[in-house]
Design an enzyme around this catalytic site. Sequence first.
Site, PDB file in Angstrom:
ATOM      1  N   GLY A   1      -6.629   4.902  -0.562  1.00 27.86           N
ATOM      2  CA  GLY A   1      -7.958   4.979   0.021  1.00 27.86           C
ATOM      3  C   GLY A   1      -8.838   3.842  -0.456  1.00 27.86           C
TER       4      GLY A   1
ATOM      5  N   TYR B   1       0.833  -1.208   0.000  1.00 23.97           N
ATOM      6  CA  TYR B   1       0.000   0.000   0.000  1.00 23.97           C
ATOM      7  C   TYR B   1       0.865   1.255   0.000  1.00 23.97           C
ATOM      8  CZ  TYR B   1      -3.181   3.688   1.338  1.00 23.97           C
ATOM      9  OH  TYR B   1      -3.890   4.866   1.354  1.00 23.97           O
TER      10      TYR B   1
END
Length: 513
Positions: A61, A54
């Site tokens: 998001g 990530y």
Amino acid sequence: MHTVVVGTSGTTAEDVIAVARGNARVELSGEALDALARAREIVDALAAKPEPVYGVSTGFGALASRHISPELRAQLQRNIVRSHAAGMGPRVEREVVRALMFLRLKTVASGHTGVRPSVAQTMAAVLNAGITPVVHEYGSLGCSGDLAPLSHCALALMGEGDAEGPDGVVRPAGELLAEAGIEPVELREKEGLALLNGTDGMLGMLVMALADLDKLYRSADITAALTLEALLGTEKVLAPELHAIRPHPGQGASAANMAAVLKGSGLTGHFQEESAPRVQDAYSVRCAPQVAGAGRDTMAHAALVASRELASAVDNPVVLPDGRVESNGNFHGAPVAYVLDFLAIAAADLGSIAERRTDRLLDKNRSHGLPPFLADDAGVDSGLMIAQYTQAALVSEMKRLAVPASADSIPSSAMQEDHVSMGWSAARKLRTAIDNLTRIIAIELYAATRAIELRHGLTAAPASLAAIAAARAAGVEGPGPDRFLAPDLAAADAFVRSGGLVAAVEPVTGPLA
């Protein structure tokens, strides 16, 4: 010029103010540059792996499930900055933007973000060149941090968007960077995200609010003492032994300040010399240390929270010392948002009690012999009648501003960010509240100094006389027939805002707490 060196262990409130308000130069320590390089090696190694990480090789998001191929990652980082720079409304003050940029640099320099040393050096160079990105009032929900404000700053690092130059003129950021000899940043993996994922805006405003409130609380102790004198009140309620049996630190400090201002007064303690003797003063006078003291203790708690946040590295994901890159929720602004709201509540109450003291000075039925509205020729003159209206309007607005922003939350990012802090909003309204509180204290000062001068035949305390003399020298006029009042009130506001009131009194009293 003062230079602030940014290391890996955070920064101080004093350094934030030096950069934000004093235009101090910023340098990165060798330790910080080494930490940046080590963390970047970890990010580069993860970026080379086929597994998605990530913030390094994924979307953001609610779009974090997409794995981004290497050839699109630079575009991804540029795009997050451009798309998140979506603020609207009036420009935010220069000092707020400089604090925001400096605090983001503080987190970047921690070595927990994975940003290259060259990006951090560019951030410092922009601050040192006096280039201030245009940041707008609206766009932050306080989670994930102050996204839109920080994005506008990151956009300027890329040479895009608008910024204010050192001459105060807003121009394209690319032009300003070129003139300063600063090369725009070409963002790589994780860097766009790292530049906009923090509580830096709300924290910067908290740090500056605490500095302003420290001055205002001392000023309020002085004006409360002046009002007590003007009303021929008693200083006996300020005795340290009374406050020792309810040992709140702020209360004791406030009472000691008032007692120091009143030392040697010839106006206090005249209860039995009036036609209607008093047993005790009204709450707004007698309980001034209790109310101001509670606010001081609230400030102490807020300062503790600020110090912890100043020592923090707020980003998501973060690079840990063992080489892991982990997602987290440290960007949530709740700790900062709460204390920003607490301070707005305390400031509203301080303004409210100051207004009640002012109203008492103007009411002939409660002022113990002062003329109605402190007028020169009551009826022909209205005196300070409408000055109190202005003060009351300011107090009323402060009560509205005291409604907590942090009690609200509104979901965003397709319910991925389903609970937010609203810390930026809490900080913005606190700044307005502090402006209003300054004006309220200025009006009490204006009324109390006039009232003391109308007590003919009685001599005020030496500290009070010093305050009056300094106020008059600063353009705050004394008693007399009605005149255009707004300039006098503006002069009183400037006198309090600049710290002139505290500076006038402390040579007599010694340093106030």
